[in-house]
Write an enzyme that holds these catalytic residues in place. Sequence first.
Site, PDB file in Angstrom:
ATOM      1  N   ASP A  67       0.815  -1.211   0.000  1.00 10.51           N
ATOM      2  CA  ASP A  67       0.000   0.000   0.000  1.00 10.51           C
ATOM      3  C   ASP A  67       0.849   1.262   0.000  1.00 10.51           C
ATOM      4  O   ASP A  67       2.062   1.214   0.195  1.00 10.51           O
ATOM      5  CB  ASP A  67      -0.964  -0.011   1.199  1.00 10.51           C
ATOM      6  CG  ASP A  67      -0.311  -0.498   2.494  1.00 10.51           C
ATOM      7  OD1 ASP A  67       0.919  -0.527   2.558  1.00 10.51           O
ATOM      8  OD2 ASP A  67      -1.043  -0.845   3.426  1.00 10.51           O
ATOM      9  N   ASN A 136      -7.781  -2.825  14.173  1.00  4.89           N
ATOM     10  CA  ASN A 136      -9.158  -3.118  13.744  1.00  4.89           C
ATOM     11  C   ASN A 136      -9.192  -4.321  12.786  1.00  4.89           C
ATOM     12  O   ASN A 136     -10.214  -4.589  12.168  1.00  4.89           O
ATOM     13  CB  ASN A 136      -9.784  -1.886  13.075  1.00  4.89           C
ATOM     14  CG  ASN A 136      -9.002  -1.439  11.841  1.00  4.89           C
ATOM     15  OD1 ASN A 136      -8.042  -2.089  11.439  1.00  4.89           O
ATOM     16  ND2 ASN A 136      -9.416  -0.339  11.247  1.00  4.89           N
ATOM     17  N   HIS A 138      -7.330  -4.682  10.066  1.00  9.09           N
ATOM     18  CA  HIS A 138      -7.017  -4.439   8.651  1.00  9.09           C
ATOM     19  C   HIS A 138      -5.721  -5.134   8.244  1.00  9.09           C
ATOM     20  O   HIS A 138      -4.816  -5.332   9.060  1.00  9.09           O
ATOM     21  CB  HIS A 138      -7.016  -2.933   8.311  1.00  9.09           C
ATOM     22  CG  HIS A 138      -5.854  -2.148   8.812  1.00  9.09           C
ATOM     23  ND1 HIS A 138      -5.949  -0.848   9.259  1.00  9.09           N
ATOM     24  CD2 HIS A 138      -4.530  -2.454   8.929  1.00  9.09           C
ATOM     25  CE1 HIS A 138      -4.772  -0.397   9.605  1.00  9.09           C
ATOM     26  NE2 HIS A 138      -3.883  -1.363   9.428  1.00  9.09           N
ATOM     27  N   GLU A 143      -9.810  -1.978   5.194  1.00 11.76           N
ATOM     28  CA  GLU A 143     -10.451  -1.654   6.459  1.00 11.76           C
ATOM     29  C   GLU A 143     -11.689  -2.529   6.683  1.00 11.76           C
ATOM     30  O   GLU A 143     -12.213  -3.119   5.736  1.00 11.76           O
ATOM     31  CB  GLU A 143     -10.861  -0.172   6.443  1.00 11.76           C
ATOM     32  CG  GLU A 143      -9.685   0.790   6.274  1.00 11.76           C
ATOM     33  CD  GLU A 143      -8.883   0.991   7.561  1.00 11.76           C
ATOM     34  OE1 GLU A 143      -8.799   0.051   8.385  1.00 11.76           O
ATOM     35  OE2 GLU A 143      -8.327   2.075   7.741  1.00 11.76           O
TER      36      GLU A 143
HETATM   37  C1  F6R Z   1       1.458  -1.527   6.184  1.00  9.73           C
HETATM   38  C2  F6R Z   1       0.136  -2.078   6.275  1.00  9.73           C
HETATM   39  C3  F6R Z   1      -0.672  -2.084   7.542  1.00  9.73           C
HETATM   40  C4  F6R Z   1       0.133  -2.421   8.776  1.00  9.73           C
HETATM   41  C5  F6R Z   1      -0.738  -2.380  10.020  1.00  9.73           C
HETATM   42  C6  F6R Z   1       0.037  -2.656  11.276  1.00  9.73           C
HETATM   43  O1  F6R Z   1       1.953  -1.675   4.864  1.00  9.73           O
HETATM   44  O2  F6R Z   1      -0.330  -2.525   5.307  1.00  9.73           O
HETATM   45  O3  F6R Z   1      -1.715  -3.006   7.393  1.00  9.73           O
HETATM   46  O4  F6R Z   1       0.705  -3.685   8.627  1.00  9.73           O
HETATM   47  O5  F6R Z   1      -1.349  -1.126  10.119  1.00  9.73           O
HETATM   48  O6  F6R Z   1       0.917  -1.599  11.504  1.00  9.73           O
HETATM   49  P1  F6R Z   1       2.019  -1.659  12.654  1.00  9.73           P
HETATM   50  O7  F6R Z   1       2.997  -2.692  12.246  1.00  9.73           O
HETATM   51  O8  F6R Z   1       2.621  -0.275  12.637  1.00  9.73           O
HETATM   52  O9  F6R Z   1       1.310  -1.983  13.902  1.00  9.73           O
END
Ligand code: F6R
Length: 243
Positions: A67, A136, A138, A143
């Site tokens: 992303d 959440n 994701h 989302e």
């Molecule tokens: C990042 C991504 C997100 C993160 C998620 C967890 O490329 O796609 O889904 O993996 O938000 O983020 P952290 O590791 O910062 O807790």
Amino acid sequence: MRIYSAPDYYHASRIAANIISAQVIMKPDCVLGLATGSTPIGAYEQLVKWYEKGDLDFKEVRTVNLDEYCGLDETSDQSYRYFMNHHLFDHINIDKANTHVPSGTAADAEQACADYNEVIRSMHGVDLQLLGIGHNGHIGFNEPGEAFDKETHIVTLSDKTRQANARFWDGDLSQVPTHAITMGIKTVMQARKILLVACGEDKAQIMKDAFTGPITPEVPASVLQLHNDVVLVGDEAALQYLL
Ligand code: F6R
């Protein structure tokens, strides 16, 4: 589903890096699906160390990231392209032309999504997809409520996600982009192998919901229960309800 539990973040990161290394050694021209966020930083650091020791060679490896924020390009230190260069690509012998991050600044966002799907198809799909998980549920920026059948698309970021990520902007929520471009759940599920890493007490409840609860778009990561080759790696705090 295989679960590897480690005492702490450092050791969980080493396990994740070992799994990525194994993929690169088994198939030197593999396609790695990569993630950003705090969680994979330790694994990337470890991969760089092993590269510097001469244990790993990335010259044929190709990558696709999950992303990117809309409105940011690699000149922004909060863009995911910047993150990947800074934490991994600038420190290993990968050919940057073989590294792909969705464009957050394309004039035609729909075309950028279609182009990204084509990039993945042209490489015959992802061998190993690395994932983190949001509080959440994701994965990527898919989302809660997103349909499971989407490929790369533009998303509106939830308040929860923007609040969680505001830490990267010194807590200033107004700076956090409102939209992102992300691989869809369908794209993620097409990866041949999936490696999800989660660390910290704050991830324990969502890991329980995602991997022991019902499969529902309200918990996007729950779809991974349907994938036939998933490895979960985490510290004991994050995995406490799964062990
Ligand atoms: C990042 C991504 C997100 C993160 C998620 C967890 O490329 O796609 O889904 O993996 O938000 O983020 P952290 O590791 O910062 O807790």
